[in-house]
Motif scaffolding. Structure first.
Motif, PDB file in Angstrom:
ATOM      1  N   ARG A   1       1.005  -0.936  -0.095  1.00 19.72           N
ATOM      2  CA  ARG A   1      -0.139   0.105   0.426  1.00 19.72           C
ATOM      3  C   ARG A   1       0.664   1.330  -0.383  1.00 19.72           C
ATOM      4  O   ARG A   1       0.518   1.983   0.810  1.00 19.72           O
ATOM      5  CB  ARG A   1      -0.976  -0.197   1.068  1.00 19.72           C
ATOM      6  CG  ARG A   1      -1.954  -1.313   1.225  1.00 19.72           C
ATOM      7  CD  ARG A   1      -2.994  -1.099   0.086  1.00 19.72           C
ATOM      8  NE  ARG A   1      -3.596  -0.110   0.012  1.00 19.72           N
ATOM      9  CZ  ARG A   1      -4.522   0.496  -1.249  1.00 19.72           C
ATOM     10  NH1 ARG A   1      -4.747   0.064  -2.471  1.00 19.72           N
ATOM     11  NH2 ARG A   1      -5.136   1.298  -0.775  1.00 19.72           N
TER      12      ARG A   1
ATOM     13  N   ILE B   1      -5.173   5.659  -3.077  1.00 22.67           N
ATOM     14  CA  ILE B   1      -6.792   5.894  -2.652  1.00 22.67           C
ATOM     15  C   ILE B   1      -7.408   5.470  -4.003  1.00 22.67           C
ATOM     16  O   ILE B   1      -8.747   5.519  -3.725  1.00 22.67           O
ATOM     17  CB  ILE B   1      -6.738   6.685  -1.896  1.00 22.67           C
ATOM     18  CG1 ILE B   1      -6.422   7.868  -3.151  1.00 22.67           C
ATOM     19  CG2 ILE B   1      -6.142   7.477  -0.861  1.00 22.67           C
ATOM     20  CD1 ILE B   1      -7.273   9.326  -2.786  1.00 22.67           C
TER      21      ILE B   1
ATOM     22  N   ALA C   1      -9.911  13.007  -1.342  1.00 26.24           N
ATOM     23  CA  ALA C   1      -9.722  12.972  -0.531  1.00 26.24           C
ATOM     24  C   ALA C   1      -8.771  14.067   0.325  1.00 26.24           C
ATOM     25  O   ALA C   1      -7.801  13.567   0.915  1.00 26.24           O
ATOM     26  CB  ALA C   1      -8.403  11.398  -0.468  1.00 26.24           C
TER      27      ALA C   1
END
Length: 179
Positions: free
Chosen positions: A73, A87, A133
């Protein structure tokens, strides 16, 4: 004794010859020829063609650790000094041009990335996710982040990186031209 006298005379003769030949320390230097043309500015980097890239919305990760591509990630800058948390899902796109220019106030540089018209939907989707975001649109090639563009600086098929120093702007463009 005669050898000291000969050595002293030889040194005096050398000093006198040097002074007469114009090779002494107080001799006037010969001017260099003046070039007839001068390069005013080097050629700014420019990449044109179809460069396959991956677009990915991401959030900047604030850590002092060096980023490694094996981290789950995380995506890393080419140097491993910056990292982002994806994301969204990566999507293929095509970059058709990367160029840079001196900004209007001549105090910074702007790098402009232009994508193929067929990449418009992919770019818009990544931009929407990044904006929602508070993140950036990551442009990856060869599994490394070459540009992190604020969502507010993406318009249509164009993305801009602003307020860059010259080295960063030029290196960003050059990175898209690397094999």
């Amino acid at each position: 004794m005669w050898s000291r006298v000969r050595t002293t005379l030889a040194l005096l003769a050398c000093a006198a010859l040097t002074a007469c030949s114009g090779n002494g320390s107080d001799a006037t230097p010969t001017p260099s020829p003046t070039p007839t043309t001068l390069a005013v500015a080097p050629q700014q980097p420019h990449v044109a063609g179809r460069v396959p890239v991956t677009l990915l919305p991401g959030l900047t990760v604030m850590t002092d650790d060096e980023c490694t591509p094996q981290e789950k990630r995380r995506v890393c800058s080419a140097e491993g000094t910056e990292s982002w948390a994806p994301i969204g899902d990566p999507a293929a796109a095509t970059l058709v041009e990367a160029r840079t220019h001196l900004a209007g106030g001549h105090t910074s540089w702007t790098t402009v990335l232009r994508f193929a018209s067929g990449s418009r939907a992919t770019l818009q989707q990544a931009t929407r996710a990044a904006a929602a975001a508070g993140g950036v649109v990551l442009v990856l090639a060869r599994d490394r982040v070459l540009a992190a563009v604020p969502a507010s600086d993406v318009h249509g098929t164009t993305a801009a990186l602003t307020d860059l120093d010259k080295a960063t702007a030029w290196d960003t463009v050059a990175a898209f031209g690397e094999p």
